[in-house]
Design a protein around this motif. Structure first.
Motif, PDB file in Angstrom:
ATOM      1  N   GLN B   2       0.831  -1.186   0.000  1.00 52.66           N
ATOM      2  CA  GLN B   2       0.000   0.000   0.000  1.00 52.66           C
ATOM      3  C   GLN B   2       0.872   1.245   0.000  1.00 52.66           C
ATOM      4  N   SER B   3       0.610   2.168  -0.957  1.00 48.32           N
ATOM      5  CA  SER B   3       1.411   3.399  -0.973  1.00 48.32           C
ATOM      6  C   SER B   3       0.991   4.278   0.200  1.00 48.32           C
ATOM      7  N   VAL B   4       1.952   5.041   0.700  1.00 49.77           N
ATOM      8  CA  VAL B   4       1.678   5.900   1.848  1.00 49.77           C
ATOM      9  C   VAL B   4       1.338   7.290   1.348  1.00 49.77           C
ATOM     10  N   ASN B   5       0.164   7.750   1.662  1.00 51.94           N
ATOM     11  CA  ASN B   5      -0.246   9.107   1.307  1.00 51.94           C
ATOM     12  C   ASN B   5      -0.097   9.995   2.526  1.00 51.94           C
ATOM     13  N   ARG B   6       0.325  11.216   2.266  1.00 54.42           N
ATOM     14  CA  ARG B   6       0.521  12.166   3.359  1.00 54.42           C
ATOM     15  C   ARG B   6      -0.332  13.401   3.136  1.00 54.42           C
ATOM     16  N   LEU B   7      -0.882  13.902   4.210  1.00 54.62           N
ATOM     17  CA  LEU B   7      -1.667  15.129   4.147  1.00 54.62           C
ATOM     18  C   LEU B   7      -1.080  16.114   5.145  1.00 54.62           C
ATOM     19  N   LEU B   8      -0.820  17.312   4.647  1.00 52.76           N
ATOM     20  CA  LEU B   8      -0.322  18.365   5.533  1.00 52.76           C
ATOM     21  C   LEU B   8      -1.269  19.549   5.432  1.00 52.76           C
ATOM     22  N   VAL B   9      -1.774  19.974   6.559  1.00 54.49           N
ATOM     23  CA  VAL B   9      -2.606  21.179   6.617  1.00 54.49           C
ATOM     24  C   VAL B   9      -1.883  22.136   7.550  1.00 54.49           C
ATOM     25  N   ASP B  10      -1.594  23.312   7.056  1.00 52.12           N
ATOM     26  CA  ASP B  10      -0.784  24.230   7.849  1.00 52.12           C
ATOM     27  C   ASP B  10      -1.262  25.663   7.684  1.00 52.12           C
ATOM     28  N   SER B  11      -0.842  26.501   8.594  1.00 53.54           N
ATOM     29  CA  SER B  11      -1.099  27.946   8.527  1.00 53.54           C
ATOM     30  C   SER B  11      -2.576  28.267   8.380  1.00 53.54           C
ATOM     31  N   VAL B  12      -3.390  27.563   9.150  1.00 48.66           N
ATOM     32  CA  VAL B  12      -4.831  27.837   9.061  1.00 48.66           C
ATOM     33  C   VAL B  12      -5.149  29.021   9.968  1.00 48.66           C
ATOM     34  N   HIS B  13      -5.647  30.055   9.340  1.00 47.14           N
ATOM     35  CA  HIS B  13      -6.017  31.253  10.096  1.00 47.14           C
ATOM     36  C   HIS B  13      -7.480  31.544   9.826  1.00 47.14           C
ATOM     37  N   LEU B  14      -8.264  31.554  10.898  1.00 46.51           N
ATOM     38  CA  LEU B  14      -9.698  31.771  10.739  1.00 46.51           C
ATOM     39  C   LEU B  14     -10.187  32.733  11.800  1.00 46.51           C
ATOM     40  N   GLU B  15     -10.888  33.742  11.364  1.00 49.06           N
ATOM     41  CA  GLU B  15     -11.521  34.638  12.328  1.00 49.06           C
ATOM     42  C   GLU B  15     -12.905  35.046  11.835  1.00 49.06           C
ATOM     43  N   PHE B  16     -13.815  35.214  12.779  1.00 49.63           N
ATOM     44  CA  PHE B  16     -15.173  35.690  12.494  1.00 49.63           C
ATOM     45  C   PHE B  16     -15.301  37.060  13.141  1.00 49.63           C
ATOM     46  N   ASP B  17     -15.573  38.067  12.312  1.00 49.94           N
ATOM     47  CA  ASP B  17     -15.539  39.465  12.779  1.00 49.94           C
ATOM     48  C   ASP B  17     -14.196  39.680  13.468  1.00 49.94           C
ATOM     49  N   ARG B  18     -14.176  39.903  14.779  1.00 46.57           N
ATOM     50  CA  ARG B  18     -12.871  40.099  15.421  1.00 46.57           C
ATOM     51  C   ARG B  18     -12.501  38.918  16.312  1.00 46.57           C
ATOM     52  N   LEU B  19     -13.288  37.863  16.225  1.00 46.28           N
ATOM     53  CA  LEU B  19     -12.998  36.691  17.044  1.00 46.28           C
ATOM     54  C   LEU B  19     -12.052  35.759  16.292  1.00 46.28           C
ATOM     55  N   GLN B  20     -10.843  35.602  16.836  1.00 44.02           N
ATOM     56  CA  GLN B  20      -9.871  34.715  16.176  1.00 44.02           C
ATOM     57  C   GLN B  20     -10.092  33.290  16.662  1.00 44.02           C
ATOM     58  N   VAL B  21     -10.454  32.431  15.776  1.00 47.89           N
ATOM     59  CA  VAL B  21     -10.734  31.042  16.131  1.00 47.89           C
ATOM     60  C   VAL B  21      -9.475  30.188  15.964  1.00 47.89           C
ATOM     61  N   LEU B  22      -8.838  30.326  14.831  1.00 47.85           N
ATOM     62  CA  LEU B  22      -7.639  29.546  14.551  1.00 47.85           C
ATOM     63  C   LEU B  22      -6.506  30.488  14.149  1.00 47.85           C
ATOM     64  N   GLN B  23      -5.316  30.224  14.692  1.00 44.08           N
ATOM     65  CA  GLN B  23      -4.155  31.028  14.330  1.00 44.08           C
ATOM     66  C   GLN B  23      -3.002  30.072  14.051  1.00 44.08           C
ATOM     67  N   SER B  24      -2.614  29.991  12.805  1.00 47.80           N
ATOM     68  CA  SER B  24      -1.506  29.101  12.433  1.00 47.80           C
ATOM     69  C   SER B  24      -1.723  27.658  12.899  1.00 47.80           C
ATOM     70  N   ALA B  25      -2.958  27.213  12.905  1.00 50.90           N
ATOM     71  CA  ALA B  25      -3.226  25.819  13.276  1.00 50.90           C
ATOM     72  C   ALA B  25      -2.698  24.896  12.184  1.00 50.90           C
ATOM     73  N   TYR B  26      -2.273  23.715  12.605  1.00 48.69           N
ATOM     74  CA  TYR B  26      -1.784  22.760  11.604  1.00 48.69           C
ATOM     75  C   TYR B  26      -2.171  21.362  12.034  1.00 48.69           C
ATOM     76  N   ILE B  27      -2.151  20.466  11.090  1.00 49.43           N
ATOM     77  CA  ILE B  27      -2.411  19.065  11.371  1.00 49.43           C
ATOM     78  C   ILE B  27      -1.813  18.226  10.253  1.00 49.43           C
ATOM     79  N   THR B  28      -1.397  17.032  10.601  1.00 51.79           N
ATOM     80  CA  THR B  28      -0.841  16.127   9.584  1.00 51.79           C
ATOM     81  C   THR B  28      -1.526  14.772   9.691  1.00 51.79           C
ATOM     82  N   ALA B  29      -1.522  14.053   8.599  1.00 51.97           N
ATOM     83  CA  ALA B  29      -2.083  12.704   8.603  1.00 51.97           C
ATOM     84  C   ALA B  29      -1.373  11.894   7.542  1.00 51.97           C
ATOM     85  N   GLN B  30      -1.317  10.588   7.734  1.00 56.12           N
ATOM     86  CA  GLN B  30      -0.746   9.750   6.697  1.00 56.12           C
ATOM     87  C   GLN B  30      -1.354   8.356   6.763  1.00 56.12           C
TER      88      GLN B  30
END
Lengths: 142, 220
Positions: B2-30
């Motif tokens: 089975q080939s190994v697949n990798r997922l990288l999610v990085d630099s997630v920045h999310l805010e609603f109006d002035r509420l910062q929910v995510l700042q540079s959140a990251y996650i990896t999976a393989q």
């Protein structure tokens, strides 16, 4: 969709700004890497989640068509009415439908843009064709 | 092999109006590993997953599959299947129709839990919350995708089925990368290979239960 179809879409979307968003039809078709069956599958999916959009839009189309049938000079007004109705219907749809249902279709390969635009684009194309037919019919009868 | 697949999610920045929910959140999976994401209510776990799937448009996000130079952000769903926190199956669609759309064999669900034998023509609205959860999770895990994101899959589910779901996840991790998030942290920690904590918009790697205590996620 054929190359001729893309040329027609390009021409219409550039010459008539009000029709610019039918350019989405070309983008959607191209994004499916040339596989026309994929766009039809996406349209088929839109019939499942967009029943309310189609129903309201078709009802509006029929009402507008009755105006155009008796007065073909009302076509610009009909077009304006139709265009104004789109954001209103979209707002009502996003407000009153379950917002997690979109992920069921995102999982199937639809994008968020396609999810919301396909019903309106398809119905708008149907609207244009229907209004054209009704205008000709009205003229022929008169 | 089975080939190994990798997922990288990085630099997630999310805010609603002035509420910062995510700042540079990251996650990896393989492939072959289960990644757990823990965090308090309202810390942004579901938002992070929805940003990955394209349901929410963040201010910034970076997603990369393997070493591919470009990512089709609009169609992440072709490669990643997401099980949201709440029921996502259309209420007027039968289980059989949903499974057919996802290309998953309904008989597999019946083999998983025999009571679904008579539920094929029932809609999600006609089943209990727990039953829908089991059906949705089975469908998502068995669908053709390189990665699965499961957002609180154990909620509203009986303990026996939680254990069955854990075993199902362990089975499927051999062929896909799985990201799981749930408040039942012990059940999550039992099956995860990598664990992250989302706090104050940032992601922290977690190695042990003591790390969770240190971050204030659980009491001693």
């Amino acid at each position: 969709m054929s190359r001729f179809g893309f040329v027609v879409i390009d021409l219409i979307s550039k010459c008539v700004p009000e029709y610019a968003f039918i350019y989405d039809v070309k983008l959607i078709t191209l994004s499916s890497t040339g596989n026309c069956m994929t766009i039809f599958k996406k349209i088929g999916l839109s019939k499942r989640y967009g029943k309310a959009i189609y129903a309201i839009s078709v009802a509006l189309t029929l009402a507008i068509a009755s105006l155009v049938f008796f007065n073909p000079y009302a076509i610009p007004m009909a077009l304006l009415l139709k265009l104004v109705s789109i954001p209103i219907i979209l707002y009502l749809y996003t407000t009153f439908t379950k917002n997690t249902e979109i992920y069921f279709y995102l999982n199937l390969g639809l994008s968020r843009k396609e999810y919301y635009s396909i019903p309106f684009v398809v119905e708008f194309i149907g609207f244009i064709l229907f209004i054209t037919l009704i205008a000709y019919l009205g003229n022929a009868i008169r | 092999m089975q080939s190994v697949n990798r997922l990288l999610v990085d630099s997630v920045h999310l805010e609603f109006d002035r509420l910062q929910v995510l700042q540079s959140a990251y996650i990896t999976a393989q492939t072959g590993r289960v990644t757990g994401v823990l965090g308090r209510n309202g810390c942004g776990k579901s938002c992070l997953f929805k940003c990955i799937m394209g349901g929410i448009k963040p201010q910034n996000i970076f997603v990369r599959f393997n070493d591919e130079p470009e990512t089709d952000y609009g169609h992440i769903g072709k490669r990643v299947k997401y099980l949201p926190q709440n029921v996502f199956m259309p209420t007027n669609m039968t289980l059989g129709e949903a499974y057919e759309l996802y290309g998953v064999d309904y008989d597999g669900l019946v083999a998983f839990d025999n009571k679904f034998h008579t539920y094929q023509r029932l809609t999600a609205g006609q089943l209990s919350g727990g039953e829908v959860r089991i059906a949705e999770m089975y469908m998502v895990l068995n669908s053709d995708a390189e990665f699965c994101i499961l957002d609180e899959p154990f909620s509203n589910v009986a303990p026996k089925h939680v254990e069955m779901m854990q075993r199902l996840i362990q089975t499927h991790k051999a062929t896909k990368g799985i990201i799981i998030s749930d408040h039942m942290y012990e059940q999550v920690m039992d099956i995860t290979d990598d664990l992250f904590l989302l706090r104050d918009g940032y992601t922290f790697p977690i190695k042990s239960r003591e790390d969770l205590i240190h971050h204030g996620s659980i009491l001693r």
